[in-house]
Motif scaffolding. Structure first.
Motif, PDB file in Angstrom:
ATOM      1  N   TRP A 205      43.377  43.422  33.225  1.00 59.34           N
ATOM      2  CA  TRP A 205      43.446  42.671  31.967  1.00 59.34           C
ATOM      3  C   TRP A 205      44.896  42.479  31.544  1.00 59.34           C
ATOM      4  N   TYR A 206      45.700  43.524  31.628  1.00 54.78           N
ATOM      5  CA  TYR A 206      47.105  43.426  31.238  1.00 54.78           C
ATOM      6  C   TYR A 206      47.901  42.548  32.198  1.00 54.78           C
ATOM      7  N   TYR A 207      47.599  42.653  33.493  1.00 54.27           N
ATOM      8  CA  TYR A 207      48.301  41.819  34.462  1.00 54.27           C
ATOM      9  C   TYR A 207      47.947  40.350  34.249  1.00 54.27           C
ATOM     10  N   ALA A 208      46.680  40.075  33.952  1.00 55.07           N
ATOM     11  CA  ALA A 208      46.259  38.689  33.710  1.00 55.07           C
ATOM     12  C   ALA A 208      47.018  38.084  32.535  1.00 55.07           C
ATOM     13  N   HIS A 209      47.265  38.892  31.512  1.00 55.52           N
ATOM     14  CA  HIS A 209      48.009  38.397  30.352  1.00 55.52           C
ATOM     15  C   HIS A 209      49.417  37.973  30.765  1.00 55.52           C
ATOM     16  N   ARG A 212      49.168  34.700  32.718  1.00 55.32           N
ATOM     17  CA  ARG A 212      48.904  33.559  31.825  1.00 55.32           C
ATOM     18  C   ARG A 212      50.153  33.172  31.059  1.00 55.32           C
ATOM     19  N   SER A 213      50.887  34.153  30.573  1.00 54.44           N
ATOM     20  CA  SER A 213      52.091  33.879  29.788  1.00 54.44           C
ATOM     21  C   SER A 213      53.136  33.141  30.603  1.00 54.44           C
ATOM     22  N   SER A 214      53.127  33.353  31.923  1.00 50.34           N
ATOM     23  CA  SER A 214      54.103  32.690  32.786  1.00 50.34           C
ATOM     24  C   SER A 214      53.546  31.415  33.400  1.00 50.34           C
ATOM     25  N   GLY A 215      52.325  31.024  32.999  1.00 52.70           N
ATOM     26  CA  GLY A 215      51.736  29.789  33.498  1.00 52.70           C
ATOM     27  C   GLY A 215      51.060  29.907  34.848  1.00 52.70           C
ATOM     28  N   LEU A 217      48.093  30.550  36.145  1.00 57.88           N
ATOM     29  CA  LEU A 217      46.690  30.731  35.783  1.00 57.88           C
ATOM     30  C   LEU A 217      45.824  31.111  36.975  1.00 57.88           C
ATOM     31  N   GLY A 218      46.160  30.610  38.162  1.00 54.69           N
ATOM     32  CA  GLY A 218      45.394  30.973  39.350  1.00 54.69           C
ATOM     33  C   GLY A 218      45.482  32.456  39.656  1.00 54.69           C
ATOM     34  N   MET A 219      46.676  33.021  39.524  1.00 54.73           N
ATOM     35  CA  MET A 219      46.854  34.451  39.757  1.00 54.73           C
ATOM     36  C   MET A 219      46.142  35.260  38.686  1.00 54.73           C
ATOM     37  N   ALA A 220      46.189  34.782  37.444  1.00 55.62           N
ATOM     38  CA  ALA A 220      45.479  35.472  36.366  1.00 55.62           C
ATOM     39  C   ALA A 220      43.988  35.536  36.663  1.00 55.62           C
ATOM     40  N   HIS A 221      43.444  34.430  37.145  1.00 49.68           N
ATOM     41  CA  HIS A 221      42.017  34.371  37.475  1.00 49.68           C
ATOM     42  C   HIS A 221      41.686  35.337  38.608  1.00 49.68           C
ATOM     43  N   ASP A 222      42.501  35.343  39.663  1.00 51.82           N
ATOM     44  CA  ASP A 222      42.198  36.147  40.849  1.00 51.82           C
ATOM     45  C   ASP A 222      42.211  37.641  40.536  1.00 51.82           C
ATOM     46  N   VAL A 223      43.201  38.086  39.751  1.00 53.98           N
ATOM     47  CA  VAL A 223      43.294  39.521  39.477  1.00 53.98           C
ATOM     48  C   VAL A 223      42.104  39.988  38.640  1.00 53.98           C
ATOM     49  N   VAL A 224      41.607  39.120  37.769  1.00 52.02           N
ATOM     50  CA  VAL A 224      40.442  39.477  36.955  1.00 52.02           C
ATOM     51  C   VAL A 224      39.170  39.503  37.800  1.00 52.02           C
ATOM     52  N   VAL A 225      38.993  38.511  38.651  1.00 49.39           N
ATOM     53  CA  VAL A 225      37.794  38.454  39.492  1.00 49.39           C
ATOM     54  C   VAL A 225      37.716  39.678  40.397  1.00 49.39           C
ATOM     55  N   ASP A 226      38.834  40.047  40.992  1.00 48.70           N
ATOM     56  CA  ASP A 226      38.843  41.212  41.901  1.00 48.70           C
ATOM     57  C   ASP A 226      38.449  42.489  41.157  1.00 48.70           C
ATOM     58  N   ALA A 227      38.969  42.664  39.946  1.00 44.18           N
ATOM     59  CA  ALA A 227      38.670  43.877  39.191  1.00 44.18           C
ATOM     60  C   ALA A 227      37.239  43.887  38.674  1.00 44.18           C
ATOM     61  N   ALA A 252      37.871  34.143  30.295  1.00 41.07           N
ATOM     62  CA  ALA A 252      37.619  33.048  29.357  1.00 41.07           C
ATOM     63  C   ALA A 252      38.926  32.433  28.876  1.00 41.07           C
ATOM     64  N   ARG A 253      39.881  33.291  28.516  1.00 42.49           N
ATOM     65  CA  ARG A 253      41.160  32.783  28.005  1.00 42.49           C
ATOM     66  C   ARG A 253      41.951  32.088  29.110  1.00 42.49           C
ATOM     67  N   THR A 254      41.843  32.571  30.335  1.00 41.08           N
ATOM     68  CA  THR A 254      42.526  31.911  31.450  1.00 41.08           C
ATOM     69  C   THR A 254      41.972  30.510  31.660  1.00 41.08           C
ATOM     70  N   HIS A 255      40.643  30.384  31.630  1.00 36.98           N
ATOM     71  CA  HIS A 255      40.032  29.059  31.804  1.00 36.98           C
ATOM     72  C   HIS A 255      40.364  28.137  30.632  1.00 36.98           C
ATOM     73  N   SER A 256      40.397  28.683  29.419  1.00 36.23           N
ATOM     74  CA  SER A 256      40.700  27.817  28.278  1.00 36.23           C
ATOM     75  C   SER A 256      42.141  27.332  28.341  1.00 36.23           C
ATOM     76  N   LYS A 257      43.057  28.176  28.794  1.00 37.43           N
ATOM     77  CA  LYS A 257      44.451  27.750  28.958  1.00 37.43           C
ATOM     78  C   LYS A 257      44.565  26.643  30.004  1.00 37.43           C
ATOM     79  N   ALA A 258      43.669  26.677  31.001  1.00 37.33           N
ATOM     80  CA  ALA A 258      43.679  25.663  32.060  1.00 37.33           C
ATOM     81  C   ALA A 258      42.893  24.413  31.674  1.00 37.33           C
ATOM     82  N   GLY A 259      42.275  24.418  30.485  1.00 34.26           N
ATOM     83  CA  GLY A 259      41.484  23.268  30.052  1.00 34.26           C
ATOM     84  C   GLY A 259      40.113  23.197  30.690  1.00 34.26           C
ATOM     85  N   GLU A 260      39.657  24.309  31.272  1.00 31.76           N
ATOM     86  CA  GLU A 260      38.353  24.343  31.952  1.00 31.76           C
ATOM     87  C   GLU A 260      37.303  24.840  30.958  1.00 31.76           C
TER      88      GLU A 260
END
Length: 398
Positions: A205-209, A212-215, A217-227, A252-260
């Motif tokens: 969760w912390y790594y995903a943040h 996301r902050s650095s833009g 979003l794909g990496m944010a998604h992957d680290v969450v899915v794996d965990a 959810a926040r990663t997808h919303s940042k990506a407009g998904e």
């Protein structure tokens, strides 16, 4: 050079800095093709976080040199009030071999970690408070795991991860962005060494943040899915369900940042079901997962997805009383973003003011707040004086 031609300005500064597209892309976490697309006008001007990264890499001190808009000093947007973290930086970057003065006591160490998190959630100046305790806590964390093995070492590893999560909180939006990455990486390493899926989930969760902050979003998604795959939301354990729900909010926040939008609300719905399945009034003691956090996240998602009216309507029913002050401030900042999208400067200033009253420590370092106040001081019309007062509070004006 035309004022509106961001791509041409970016290309000019890149060439002046002697950087190829490949090098510039690598330095900001993007590809050569992305840089080329921006320079050729096929991609719109990036948002503030990426603008700041580009400015830092290219040695640009005023974003106006890139955007062509009114003056926005980079230092004013990125280096708010100084973070009292020099001692923490020194400990985190030290390679001295840890030595235990006494026999490692895992329970004592984990108790100190709990106390530090309580301090972060309750102290009026949370960053200063944890900056005071983190150096010794980091030293103890290293010494504890270095002199243990087996089950005891793995237990201690969960506390080490949480200690680095605190360091990440300290350095967020500070002049030490590299320390945020280092904290997140060390937290994940400690969590993985502990072989504890719950610890890995929190670290994700912390790594995903950070991603996301650095833009990224794909990496944010992957680290969450794996965990998420390591957790069982049907185990009957509140702890595991809360961490699973927290990861759903991260997704959810990663997808919303990506407009998904569809994917974002699917993940949010799962998080809400998890919160609803927890005991009434439940709030995770340091991840802050519960019904109030889920509701507050929805407001931010609506703003991410450019539905400011929905965000404002959702905010009318928010009950933030159970959340710590720094999280309430973050919620008010999301509502402020919604008011900015509706073109309502009065609502924008009011919500920034509420965020500052809740937690100056967090709000004054938020890039959105600083940029919004600078814009209002220049073009705020009837709220210009109010914006100027808030800008003085956060150190934008002298």
């Amino acid at each position: 050079m035309r004022k509106a031609d961001f791509g041409a300005r970016l290309r000019s500064h890149r060439e002046r800095a002697g950087k190829t597209r490949t090098v510039l892309g690598g330095l900001v976490g993007r590809s050569e093709e992305w840089v080329k697309a921006v320079e050729n006008g096929r991609i719109l001007q990036p948002r503030l976080p990426m603008l700041l990264r580009l400015a830092e890499v290219l040695g640009v001190t005023d974003l106006a040199e890139l955007t062509g808009s009114g003056s926005m000093p980079v230092a004013a947007l990125t280096k708010a009030a100084s973070v009292p973290g020099d001692r923490v930086v020194a400990v985190m970057t030290s390679h001295a071999r840890p030595s235990a003065r006494t026999e490692p006591d895992v329970d004592r160490f984990l108790g100190r970690v709990d106390q530090a998190w309580q301090l972060w959630h309750t102290a009026p100046a949370g960053k200063a408070a944890i900056a005071a305790v983190l150096p010794d806590l980091l030293v103890e964390a290293r010494a504890t795991v270095a002199h243990l093995d087996g089950t005891a070492r793995r237990r201690a590893g969960t506390g080490v991860a949480r200690t680095y999560h605190l360091a990440q909180q300290l350095f967020a939006f500070s002049p030490h962005p590299e320390m945020v990455w280092l904290s997140a990486d060390r937290a994940m390493a400690a969590a993985q060494d502990s072989d504890d899926p719950a610890a890995i989930a929190a670290a994700a969760w912390y790594y995903a943040h950070v991603y996301r902050s650095s833009g990224q979003l794909g990496m944010a998604h992957d680290v969450v899915v794996d965990a998420t795959a390591e957790l069982d939301p049907h185990s009957g354990e509140a702890e595991q369900l809360a961490r699973w729900g927290k990861l759903q909010l991260a997704a959810a926040r990663t997808h919303s940042k990506a407009g998904e939008e569809g994917l974002a609300w699917q993940c949010w719905d799962r998080a809400k079901r998890a919160a609803d399945a927890l005991p009434a009034g439940y709030m995770h003691p340091w991840l802050m997962f519960g019904a109030a956090e889920v509701a507050a996240t929805a407001v931010g998602m609506e703003a991410d997805l450019f539905h400011p009216g929905r965000a404002i309507r959702r905010s009318a029913t928010l009950d933030l009383g159970g959340l710590p002050a720094h999280r309430r401030a973050a919620a008010y900042i999301d509502i402020a973003r919604a008011y900015q999208l509706t073109g309502d400067p009065v609502g924008l200033v009011h919500m920034i003011g509420k965020a500052l009253r809740e937690n100056l420590d967090v709000t004054e370092r938020e890039p959105f707040v600083r940029q919004a106040l600078l814009d209002l001081v220049d073009n705020g019309g009837p709220v210009r004086d109010d914006a100027r007062e808030l800008a003085l509070v956060v150190g934008l004006l002298r």
